[in-house]
Design a protein around this motif. Structure first.
Motif, short mmCIF file in Angstrom:
data_model
loop_
_atom_site.label_atom_id
_atom_site.label_comp_id
_atom_site.label_asym_id
_atom_site.label_seq_id
_atom_site.Cartn_x
_atom_site.Cartn_y
_atom_site.Cartn_z
N GLU C 100 0.85 -1.19 0.00
CA GLU C 100 0.00 0.00 0.00
C GLU C 100 0.88 1.24 0.00
OE1 GLU C 100 -3.39 0.94 0.24
OE2 GLU C 100 -3.51 -1.01 -0.75
N VAL C 101 0.39 2.30 -0.58
CA VAL C 101 1.10 3.58 -0.50
C VAL C 101 0.16 4.60 0.13
CG1 VAL C 101 2.28 5.37 -1.79
CG2 VAL C 101 2.38 3.03 -2.57
N PRO C 102 0.60 5.29 1.19
CA PRO C 102 -0.28 6.26 1.83
C PRO C 102 -0.67 7.38 0.88
CG PRO C 102 1.78 6.02 3.04
CD PRO C 102 1.92 5.22 1.81
N LYS C 103 -1.80 7.96 1.18
CA LYS C 103 -2.33 8.96 0.25
C LYS C 103 -1.39 10.17 0.12
CE LYS C 103 -6.59 10.73 -1.35
NZ LYS C 103 -7.86 11.33 -1.19
N ARG C 104 -0.82 10.56 1.24
CA ARG C 104 0.07 11.71 1.20
C ARG C 104 1.25 11.45 0.27
NH1 ARG C 104 1.14 16.25 4.18
NH2 ARG C 104 3.28 16.93 4.33
N ALA C 105 1.76 10.23 0.35
CA ALA C 105 2.89 9.88 -0.51
C ALA C 105 2.46 9.91 -1.98
CB ALA C 105 3.43 8.52 -0.15
N ARG C 106 1.24 9.41 -2.22
CA ARG C 106 0.79 9.40 -3.62
C ARG C 106 0.67 10.82 -4.14
NH1 ARG C 106 -3.18 5.26 -2.23
NH2 ARG C 106 -4.83 6.76 -2.68
N TYR C 107 0.17 11.71 -3.31
CA TYR C 107 0.05 13.11 -3.74
C TYR C 107 1.42 13.73 -3.94
CZ TYR C 107 -4.95 13.86 -3.57
OH TYR C 107 -6.28 13.84 -3.86
N LEU C 108 2.33 13.42 -3.04
CA LEU C 108 3.69 13.97 -3.20
C LEU C 108 4.30 13.47 -4.50
CD1 LEU C 108 5.22 13.78 0.37
CD2 LEU C 108 4.58 15.80 -0.91
N ARG C 109 4.02 12.20 -4.82
CA ARG C 109 4.56 11.66 -6.07
C ARG C 109 3.99 12.41 -7.27
NH1 ARG C 109 4.50 5.13 -5.27
NH2 ARG C 109 6.25 5.04 -3.83
N VAL C 110 2.71 12.72 -7.20
CA VAL C 110 2.10 13.46 -8.30
C VAL C 110 2.76 14.84 -8.42
CG1 VAL C 110 0.01 14.62 -9.04
CG2 VAL C 110 -0.08 12.27 -8.27
N ILE C 111 2.95 15.50 -7.28
CA ILE C 111 3.57 16.83 -7.31
C ILE C 111 4.96 16.75 -7.92
CG2 ILE C 111 4.44 18.72 -5.88
CD1 ILE C 111 2.17 18.10 -3.93
N ALA C 112 5.72 15.78 -7.44
CA ALA C 112 7.09 15.65 -7.95
C ALA C 112 7.08 15.34 -9.44
CB ALA C 112 7.83 14.55 -7.19
N ALA C 113 6.20 14.44 -9.85
CA ALA C 113 6.19 14.05 -11.26
C ALA C 113 5.80 15.22 -12.14
CB ALA C 113 5.23 12.89 -11.47
N GLU C 114 4.83 15.99 -11.70
CA GLU C 114 4.38 17.09 -12.57
C GLU C 114 5.40 18.23 -12.58
OE1 GLU C 114 1.88 16.87 -14.67
OE2 GLU C 114 1.69 14.84 -13.91
N TYR C 167 17.49 12.52 -7.75
CA TYR C 167 16.90 12.86 -6.47
C TYR C 167 16.85 11.73 -5.47
CZ TYR C 167 15.46 16.37 -9.74
OH TYR C 167 15.47 17.32 -10.72
N GLY C 168 16.50 10.53 -5.92
CA GLY C 168 16.27 9.47 -4.96
C GLY C 168 15.11 9.82 -4.05
N PHE C 169 14.06 10.35 -4.63
CA PHE C 169 12.93 10.83 -3.84
C PHE C 169 11.98 9.69 -3.49
CE2 PHE C 169 8.59 12.76 -3.92
CZ PHE C 169 8.71 13.51 -2.76
N HIS C 170 11.87 8.73 -4.38
CA HIS C 170 10.92 7.65 -4.16
C HIS C 170 11.59 6.47 -3.49
CE1 HIS C 170 9.36 9.97 -7.59
NE2 HIS C 170 8.21 9.76 -7.03
N GLN C 171 10.82 5.76 -2.68
CA GLN C 171 11.29 4.48 -2.20
C GLN C 171 10.09 3.53 -2.19
OE1 GLN C 171 12.71 4.85 1.75
NE2 GLN C 171 10.67 5.00 2.65
N VAL C 172 10.38 2.26 -2.10
CA VAL C 172 9.29 1.29 -2.16
C VAL C 172 8.37 1.53 -0.98
CG1 VAL C 172 8.73 -1.14 -2.13
CG2 VAL C 172 10.73 -0.33 -3.37
N GLY C 173 7.14 1.82 -1.24
CA GLY C 173 6.16 2.04 -0.17
C GLY C 173 5.85 3.49 0.08
N GLY C 174 6.52 4.38 -0.58
CA GLY C 174 6.21 5.79 -0.33
C GLY C 174 7.30 6.68 -0.87
N THR C 175 7.49 7.79 -0.18
CA THR C 175 8.56 8.68 -0.60
C THR C 175 9.58 8.78 0.54
OG1 THR C 175 7.47 10.63 0.28
CG2 THR C 175 6.99 10.05 -1.99
#
Lengths: 331, 152, 385, 192
Positions: C100-114, C167-175
């Motif tokens: 599972e990935v927490p919602k906050r992490a998913r949003y952070l991933r979207v921000i970083a990706a965009e 960056y190494g911003f992402h890790q398995v399971g979140g950021t």
């Protein structure tokens, strides 16, 4: 003047030549600073702190000390001769430019014609460089050069002839003289003047191989075009010639359209006015250069033959009509 | 061509007699090597899978190399994963270049990385490795790399 | 067994033809790429694209590094948009292991990706204009403008992760990193700034007749060719394909955001430019929405990394892909239960996008070659992997 | 100059467009002429580096006892993706020490994984990146050099414990303390 005319001319030639070399060096600095500011940069800064005043000198020294590489496969004679053949016409054009009444190497009665004829000669040096390098990029560039110069010299000449027709003389000083008075500059001549000036600037850009017409150099496709194999002093000569040519054309533009040395103030301010006007033309060309992308060779030719040549011919005819039937502006 | 994944699986079952695995929108089809180009053409023309995701291979050590190819129908979203086990020691596979133009570079890469030969490929040359590479296909499991040599 | 390259490297192609090497070291090769062109005058009649100069065998690297280590290396495939490839790898692992990935992490991933998409498109626009305008002309001006704005985005990444490029911003399971205090305000300010500057780029380019004649009708990719070769991203959308993974296969909470997929039908360089210019604005919008709706909570479902073999993935395989700045960046992982993947396959967006080059170049002028190359926007780290 | 496919727009329309386009493009460059340059004159002027800056690596001392923090557990050596760290452990009674600790900085990729796994916050990153040198061997850092670097430069915010806290807050404190570790950094983080 107690000097015999020939000695005077030789002295003037010496002074003008050396002055031109210095001015050309500093014109490069001006362009670099100007371009840098347009691009949110600072430009040359450290050499000759605080604003890179010694940068041109440093560049020249560096280029002089660099190794001079001649490619094995190059046609040595042609290759070595090309920069000089390229440089000489570019310096010769200054011969007919008067910087003030009587202050110039030679104020020929066919001054404009001389200028146009000699400045067209640089193509020989370009082609020699491109051919002699025996490099495919350089060869393509040389072929483009011939195309481009042939198609742009015509509009260049026609645009430059408009003031000649209006003034009724080919002598530079006479053309300037015809522009005396409030709004007397040919730039302010209704319609014809402005259009002719635009045509002149566009043709100048092309004749000098400046963006958007710098397909000869075209770093992104042809690396550096005809001068890709040149290094050291020879490269410096080519660079010098290009800038000298540009400066010469700016002087011509100032003479033909901006009233040369005419301006308020005492007579000795004339050369200063002239220099300032030439710099304005130069900065205009630079400004255009740093604002546009390059266009393709076939499109360049299309613009020349389909747009610029008819326009300049039309202008020439119109000015002839005005002079013949209307109230002549000039002599 | 609009086929749901289940319908596509049915069609594959009828035509080729293979039992595909359906997982969400992905239909995984284990193929025999002989069926490889025929199925490719079938996937493109009947299933409408015009889009080539990737083509690659997996080295299953003793079981040999398996070639995988994922294609997709962008309109319906049906994706087909074609896989074929070549068998131990077998290095030849029919090409898919005439079906998907993009398979050209992908197969060249597989040729480079696994030493696979794609029969019928018009231009099977090395793609990524240097001309002087002599250590063998690097993505095979029996490839031994030189290890880390620190600078001293 | 290994067939050596059979390219003709020197000499004239015979007849009136000229073989010209463009690259590997060439001002507009965007890295190290070599195109061996056969010319007839100025017209290209054949092209042999040679890649591999930047090959680091990432797929082998992926097999030798663990799931904890590799995300920091993944960013080196596409170094212009490093966040994207990290995300693709991490998503693949999460898909197989069903983390599972927490919602906050998913949003952070979207921000970083965009934000990364904005930064990457900035670089694309600049380099492309430099290809067309030369380093000593208007192209360089646009380049420096866009780099100026890209640096602003990189500043944001720097204060988020501490690095500007990898960056190494992402890790398995979140950021790995939460946002620092005051970061969101800075992001908003930067986005406003960039949005306003976009008008300037358009003023420099879009009306410009010189720009239009260079790009319109040049390098047309047909819809069928685009699909066959596997072209994705702005190129595919420029050819009229309504295909964006963020909509087609939403990952990382993209389903929460409203945005538009720009589609152009012309398929030429100008269409790709238009698509990317709209994407700029859409990305800005997504980042704003994501910042506004950023939930509280943990940034990772798993404890912070403490050792090298911490993440174990059960046997299985999965393909995950993200819509990167250049298109579909995919990662196919075969896991065998150990801390390392058994097989990892990178599907580089630029690799497939560049493969279209030999199909569209013949018939173009030499000057078009660089314009087309630039509009494809290849990153050679990703092509060669 | 019309886009192929579209009908020619007529001479005057096209000319008007051309004039407008040229003036707009030149207007942009002209406007930028008066903007302040964005260049940072690097050796004279430095940017403000953010607190999380990932720069050169260093080893730390305990602020109270003055002992070395490193216990030679080799976790960083194992996790390092480019394998640039080499540690040997020296076993002792009370605690363990690093007998040797070498770091090949020239191959380091600054991923911060070694900082992340360090249980004793011994290895950290500094807010400096100036590692240019004429001799690559000077970038092969041993234990003494790493300790000295730690004293010479400002450390970044991140340490192993802070990073791990940030990623997964303690379960008990999760309800209110989700941002607690970041808040701890607030005081120090000036940001940039």
């Amino acid at each position: 003047m107690t000097l015999p005319p020939i000695a005077f001319q030789a002295l003037m030639a010496f002074i003008v030549l050396n002055a031109i070399l210095v001015v050309v060096a500093y014109v490069t600095l001006l362009e670099r600073k100007f371009a840098a500011r347009m691009q949110s940069r600072i430009g040359p800064y450290y050499v000759g702190w605080p604003h890179g005043w010694l940068q041109p000198i440093a560049d020249a020294l560096k280029l002089m000390m660099k190794e001079d590489v001649v490619p094995d496969a190059a046609d040595r004679w042609v290759y070595n001769l090309a920069p000089i053949v390229f440089l000489v016409p570019c310096l010769l054009i200054f011969a007919t430019i008067p910087f003030a009444p009587g202050l110039g190497v030679a104020d020929l009665n066919i001054g404009v014609l001389f200028f146009l004829a000699v400045s067209a000669l640089e193509i020989v040096g370009l082609f020699m460089g491109g051919w002699g390098s025996n490099n495919k990029y350089a060869l393509l560039s040389a072929m483009r050069a011939v195309n481009q110069i042939i198609s742009y010299d015509l509009p260049f000449i026609f645009a430059a002839l408009v003031p000649v027709v209006l003034a009724g003389s080919m002598q530079m000083s006479a053309i300037v003289g015809a522009q005396a008075g409030l709004l007397g500059w040919f730039l302010f001549y209704p319609v014809i003047g402005q259009l002719a000036f635009i045509a002149f600037i566009v043709a100048t850009l092309a004749a000098e191989n400046r963006v958007p017409f710098d397909i000869l150099e075209a770093e992104s496709e042809l690396v550096a075009g005809f001068r890709v194999e040149y290094s050291g002093m020879k490269f410096a000569l080519i660079q010098l010639a290009e800038y000298a040519h540009m400066l010469g054309t700016s002087f011509l533009g100032a003479l033909l359209f901006l009233g040369g040395w005419l301006g308020p103030g005492p007579a000795w301010l004339g050369p200063v006015w002239f220099l300032l006007k030439a710099l304005v033309v130069f900065l205009l060309v630079t400004w255009v250069r740093w604002s546009f992308v390059r266009i393709r060779v076939d499109q360049i030719l299309a613009i020349s033959w389909k747009l610029l040549l008819p326009l300049s011919l039309l202008l020439l005819m119109a000015s002839a009509f005005v002079v013949a039937f209307g109230a002549g502006h000039g002599a | 061509m609009s086929l749901a994944p289940a319908a596509a699986a049915d069609l594959i079952r009828q035509t080729f007699g293979i039992e595909p695995r359906v997982e969400d929108r992905l239909v995984t089809v284990p193929l025999a090597r002989e069926q490889w180009p025929d199925f490719g053409r079938f996937a493109r023309e009947t299933l409408g899978c015009l889009y080539l995701n990737f083509l690659s291979a997996i080295d299953w050590k003793a079981e040999g190399i398996e070639v995988i190819c994922r294609v997709e129908n962008l309109a319906t979203g049906v994706a087909v994963m074609m896989r074929t086990k070549l068998g131990a020691g077998e290095l030849r596979c029919p090409t898919l270049v005439d079906v998907w133009a993009g398979a050209n570079w992908m197969e060249r890469e597989a040729f480079d990385m696994f030493g696979l030969t794609f029969d019928g490929h018009p231009d099977l040359r090395r793609l990524l490795l240097g001309d002087n590479w002599e250590l063998g296909p690097p993505l095979r499991k029996d490839f031994v790399d030189s290890g880390h040599v620190p600078y001293r | 067994m290994a067939v050596a390259r059979t390219t003709v490297e020197v000499g004239y192609g015979g007849g009136e033809r000229l073989m010209m090497n463009m690259g590997p070291q060439h001002p507009s090769s965007h890295g190290v790429f070599r195109a061996i062109l056969t010319l007839e005058g100025e017209t290209v009649v054949a092209v042999d694209a040679v890649i591999g100069y930047l090959h680091r065998c990432h797929e082998k690297l992926g097999e030798t590094l663990t799931y904890v280590q590799y995300p920091t290396i993944a960013s080196k495939t596409d170094y212009v948009a490093a966040m994207t490839s990290e995300l693709a790898y991490v998503l693949a692992v999460e898909k197989i292991a069903k983390f599972e990935v927490p919602k906050r992490a998913r949003y952070l991933r979207v921000i970083a990706a965009e934000l990364q998409r904005i930064a990457s498109h900035c670089l694309w626009l600049g380099t492309w204009c430099m290809d067309m305008g030369g380093a000593l002309g208007g192209g360089a001006t646009v380049f420096l403008y866009t780099i100026r704005e890209r640096e602003d985005v990189l500043d944001l990444f720097e204060s988020l992760t501490g690095a500007r490029l990898l960056y190494g911003f992402h890790q398995v399971g979140g950021t790995r990193y939460d946002i620092p205090p005051g970061w969101d305000a800075k992001v908003r300010a930067t986005l406003d700034h960039i949005e306003q500057r976009l008008h300037e780029y358009e003023a420099m380019l879009e009306d410009n007749a010189f720009f239009l004649v260079r790009t319109q009708g040049v390098g047309t990719i047909s819809q069928t060719l685009a699909q066959e070769v596997g072209v994705s991203g702005p190129l595919a959308r420029g050819s009229g394909l309504q295909w964006d993974l963020r909509k087609a296969e939403p990952y990382s909470s993209y389903e929460d955001f409203e945005f538009r997929i720009p589609v152009e039908t012309a398929g030429d360089c100008f269409a790709r430019y238009r698509v990317r210019m709209v994407e700029f604005r859409e990305s800005i919008k997504i980042v704003r929405d994501a910042l506004a709706g950023l939930p509280d909570g943990p940034i990772s479902s798993r404890p912070g990394v403490k050792s090298v073999g911490q993440v174990r993935v059960p046997k299985g395989e999965g393909y995950s892909r993200v819509e990167g700045a250049r298109g579909e960046v995919g990662c196919y992982i075969v896991a065998d239960g150990s801390p390392k993947p058994y097989r990892m396959k990178w599907r580089g967006a630029s690799f497939s996008n560049l493969a279209v080059l030999p199909h569209i170049l013949p018939g173009c002028k030499v000057a078009d070659v660089v314009a087309i190359m630039g509009s494809i926007d290849p990153v050679f780290g990703e092509v060669d992997r | 100059m019309a886009h192929d496919g579209t009908a020619p727009k007529g001479f005057w329309t096209e000319t008007a467009q051309l004039v407008r386009a040229v003036s707009r493009a030149m207007g942009v460059t002209f406007r930028n002429l008066w903007r302040r340059p964005v260049t940072v004159m690097y050796p004279d002027v430095r940017r403000v580096y953010p607190d999380r800056f990932r720069g050169i690596l260093a080893l730390t001392y305990d602020t109270e006892t003055g002992e070395e923090n490193c216990i030679g557990c080799r976790l960083c050596e194992l996790i390092c993706p480019p394998q640039v760290i080499k540690v040997e452990m020296l076993k002792a009674k009370e605690r363990n020490w690093a007998k040797t600790f070498t770091l090949e900085l020239y191959a380091c990729e600054f991923c911060e994984l070694c900082v992340q796994v360090c249980p004793t916050d011994a290895i950290i990153m500094l807010k400096t990146f100036e590692l240019a040198t004429a001799d690559r061997r000077t970038m092969l850092l041993d234990k003494d050099r790493l300790h000295a670097l730690g004293l010479e430069h400002t450390p970044s915010w991140a340490t192993g414990n802070k990073l791990r806290d940030m990623q997964a807050p303690p379960k008990a404190a999760r309800a209110d303390g989700a941002k607690e570790p970041a808040a701890k950094g607030d005081a120090k983080e000036t940001g940039a």
